[in-house]
Design an enzyme around this catalytic site. Structure first.
Site, mmCIF file in Angstrom:
data_model
loop_
_atom_site.group_PDB
_atom_site.id
_atom_site.type_symbol
_atom_site.label_atom_id
_atom_site.label_comp_id
_atom_site.label_asym_id
_atom_site.label_seq_id
_atom_site.Cartn_x
_atom_site.Cartn_y
_atom_site.Cartn_z
ATOM 1 N N ARG A 142 46.114 -74.142 -0.280
ATOM 2 C CA ARG A 142 45.078 -73.429 0.507
ATOM 3 C C ARG A 142 43.905 -74.349 0.689
ATOM 4 O O ARG A 142 42.856 -73.785 0.983
ATOM 5 C CB ARG A 142 45.022 -71.905 0.206
ATOM 6 C CG ARG A 142 45.975 -71.003 0.370
ATOM 7 C CD ARG A 142 45.607 -69.699 0.638
ATOM 8 N NE ARG A 142 46.954 -68.977 0.820
ATOM 9 C CZ ARG A 142 47.662 -68.527 1.771
ATOM 10 N NH1 ARG A 142 46.989 -69.347 2.931
ATOM 11 N NH2 ARG A 142 48.559 -68.026 1.884
ATOM 12 N N THR A 200 53.217 -69.341 10.251
ATOM 13 C CA THR A 200 52.843 -68.206 9.582
ATOM 14 C C THR A 200 53.693 -67.105 9.816
ATOM 15 O O THR A 200 53.988 -66.797 10.837
ATOM 16 C CB THR A 200 51.189 -67.780 9.681
ATOM 17 O OG1 THR A 200 50.990 -66.635 8.580
ATOM 18 C CG2 THR A 200 50.996 -67.301 11.162
ATOM 19 N N ILE A 201 54.137 -66.631 8.716
ATOM 20 C CA ILE A 201 54.956 -65.445 8.937
ATOM 21 C C ILE A 201 54.264 -64.132 9.386
ATOM 22 O O ILE A 201 54.878 -63.272 9.868
ATOM 23 C CB ILE A 201 55.522 -64.794 7.629
ATOM 24 C CG1 ILE A 201 54.361 -64.608 6.455
ATOM 25 C CG2 ILE A 201 56.582 -65.686 6.873
ATOM 26 C CD1 ILE A 201 54.988 -63.686 5.458
ATOM 27 N N TYR A 240 63.664 -39.294 -2.909
ATOM 28 C CA TYR A 240 62.373 -40.231 -3.316
ATOM 29 C C TYR A 240 61.599 -40.475 -1.763
ATOM 30 O O TYR A 240 62.398 -40.538 -0.832
ATOM 31 C CB TYR A 240 62.407 -41.423 -3.842
ATOM 32 C CG TYR A 240 63.248 -41.187 -5.071
ATOM 33 C CD1 TYR A 240 62.186 -40.545 -6.278
ATOM 34 C CD2 TYR A 240 64.147 -41.901 -5.520
ATOM 35 C CE1 TYR A 240 62.895 -40.569 -7.358
ATOM 36 C CE2 TYR A 240 64.670 -41.942 -6.728
ATOM 37 C CZ TYR A 240 64.121 -41.195 -7.813
ATOM 38 O OH TYR A 240 64.383 -41.249 -9.083
ATOM 39 N N GLY A 248 51.441 -59.687 5.257
ATOM 40 C CA GLY A 248 50.695 -60.140 6.778
ATOM 41 C C GLY A 248 49.454 -59.936 6.939
ATOM 42 O O GLY A 248 48.752 -60.044 8.063
#
Ligand code: FBP
Length: 554
Positions: A142, A200-201, A240, A248
């Site tokens: 990064r 980018t996801i 549950y 994201g």
């Protein structure tokens, strides 16, 4: 080489190429561009590259000289499925262009360029990673090229390696950096062109030019499979609630896509919460309401709630608190180890009682996560903030309060609210390196080739863009868009910086409206959908995510 039979078989898949990229191309200049906002500031910061025209690639007799090209490529930011196909696509283009062309892969993100740390990419490396997930061929990072020293080191690498081009594969921040590097090369007359590739996801690197970033399609398919599995467990054990937080960063695109695919009982959309100024306690009550309704109307003690990773950035009371933390970080840039006591003191100085109360009421684990330092681009590290757990803790408190208000000691609601059970999940890293879907394999291969064509035509400062993605691959349209056209100024860590504007979920857009129309029935019923794993063959192999389909329809 291959760790499983599926890796071997996927490596043999041959992505079709758009017709335009199959032979030689002509690059035509279209209309000139400006930027998204703050024209004067952006123009001043990018005097050499601002306002360049759109470049359209069409099939035709190329006038480009067939000389060998030496190109560097770098993967930057979080991994996204398909990255290796961009590298292989570019490599194959370069070799076809001239067999003496070379592709250098810089290691570990942009720091690899600064340090001149690279490997030479060859056909064996390409064969071993084609159509496979991960960024491990080169690694990623990064780091930014922001200081004068790093810019100088980058120039030195370009000159030392005699690079004709540098391709930066990254998200909004990394492509912003591509624009910065391009401007710096132009200023110093370094003959190395710079091309960006939209990755980018998160799905937030989309705009009037970019239909989707690569990786979103695969990541959302992986998460949807996992959510579907949880839903089937819900229907089986019936005991549950599951709070599923999805990666994201700030935008809720991933959460929205997975909701459209799987039909959970509730989706919290950050962008809606911000627009309607919904406070944290209201969100907690909203979740508690649906839990109560499902129990009281259908005796259902289970359900699924989808929470976008960046939700906290949109909740007004948290936003105010996070802004204060950023301000505090900015007040002493050298200090790294900020403590809760420092923040409380700072909030007292600023007379911000509301933020102080909120911070003090948070569970210890969460309050310390808010104080984690920001990434090199100034982003809050939302993947480390356990919003799902915070919501579970808060909903439990509310349900117990509601139980206390029920007088009838034998009430089944009272018993249930007191014993409500919830599991929290975070799906993030699971989706970033999965086997790319056929869509991402094809898209990334086309992006790599497009980057190559733009370089061969001598273009710089552009992002490789492939459009008409819901049409058959043959018909995809390829171009280069000046990165400066996507810039605006934003405040990061209390400083105004030029950045590519992220696209958040459009509350008037088709994907959101489609979800909204169905949300009531999905809330109370069990209209769960189980997608199963990504399919690479058969009738569903070329399915495209719903967000893209809905955005492109009409
Ligand atoms: P990019 O924007 O660089 O593609 O990264 C996206 C992302 O996966 C986010 O969804 C997430 O918040 C972040 O990276 C996590 O970062 P890290 O890998 O540094 O933990």
């Amino acid at each position: 080489k291959f760790t499983s039979p599926l890796e071997w078989s996927r490596s043999r898949y041959q992505p079709p190429l758009p017709k335009v990229l199959k032979g030689s191309t002509v690059a035509t200049e279209g209309e000139s561009t400006t930027c998204v906002e703050h024209v004067d500031q952006i123009k001043k910061l990018f005097p050499k590259s601002f306002g360049k025209p759109i470049i359209k690639l069409t099939a035709g007799e190329s006038k480009v000289q067939k000389k060998p090209l030496k190109v560097g490529i770098v993967l930057s930011g979080g991994p996204a499925p398909g990255g290796h196909n961009v590298i292989v696509g570019l490599y194959r283009f370069l070799k076809k262009h001239h067999r003496d062309s070379k592709l250098l892969g810089f290691k570990g993100g942009l720091l690899g360029v600064v340090k001149n740390d690279f490997i030479e990419i060859d056909s064996e490396k390409c064969t071993n990673s084609f159509n496979l997930g991960g960024f491990h061929m080169l690694g990623t990072g990064r780091d930014k090229i922001d200081s004068e020293e790093k810019k100088e080191a980058t120039r030195k690498t370009a000159v030392k390696q005699n690079l004709n081009g540098l391709v930066i594969i990254g998200g909004d921040d990394s492509n912003t950096n591509a624009a910065v590097v391009c401007e710096d090369f132009l200023k110093h007359e370094i003959p190395c062109q710079v091309i960006g590739v939209p990755k980018t996801i998160d799905g937030d690197l989309q705009n009037e030019y970019i239909e989707t970033s690569f990786g979103f399609d695969t990541a959302t398919k992986v998460y949807s499979e996992l959510i579907g599995n949880i839903m089937m467990d819900c229907l089986s054990s019936r005991k549950y609630w599951h709070f599923v937080r999805l990666m994201g960063r700030s935008a809720s695109h991933i959460a929205l896509e997975c909701t459209l695919q799987t039909h959970p009982n509730l989706l919290l959309v950050g962008e809606f919460i911000e627009k309607r100024n919904v406070k944290f306690i209201q969100i907690v009550n909203m979740i508690a309401d649906i839990i109560c309704k499902r129990f009281e109307k259908g005796n259902k003690k289970y359900g699924v709630v989808i929470i976008p990773e960046g939700l906290i950035l949109f909740i007004p009371d948290f936003k105010q608190l996070l802004d204060r933390i950023d301000e505090m970080f900015g007040s002493d840039k050298k200090k790294k180890d900020w403590k809760s006591e420092d923040l409380i003191k700072y909030l007292e100085e600023k007379k911000d009682k509301e933020s102080k109360v909120l911070f003090q009421e948070l569970p210890k684990g969460i309050s310390s996560q808010l104080l984690l330092t920001r990434d090199p681009h100034g982003n809050v590290d939302v993947s480390k903030i356990e919003t799902g757990k915070l919501l579970k803790w808060s909903v439990r408190k509310i349900l117990r309060k509601r139980a206390r208000n029920i007088q009838d000691e034998y009430s089944t609601s009272k018993k249930y609210f007191n014993n409500w059970s919830c599991m929290t999940h975070f799906f993030g890293y699971e989706g970033r390196c999965g086997f790319p879907s056929n869509f991402d394999c094809n898209y990334c291969n086309a992006l790599g080739h497009t980057a190559g064509h733009l370089l061969a035509h001598g273009k710089t400062g552009a992002m490789a863009v492939v459009r008409n993605l819901t049409d058959p691959v043959e018909k995809w349209v390829c171009s280069g868009i000046p990165i400066t056209a996507m810039l605006n100024m934003e405040k990061r860590l209390a400083t105004w910086r030029p950045v590519i504007r992220k696209t958040l979920v459009d509350l008037k857009g088709r994907p959101y409206k489609t979800m909204l129309r169905r949300s009531n029935e999905w809330g109370l019923n069990d209209y769960y959908r189980s997608l199963g794993p990504i399919q690479f063959e058969g009738f569903n192999a070329n399915s495209i995510c719903k967000t893209l389909m809905l955005n492109q329809s009409g």
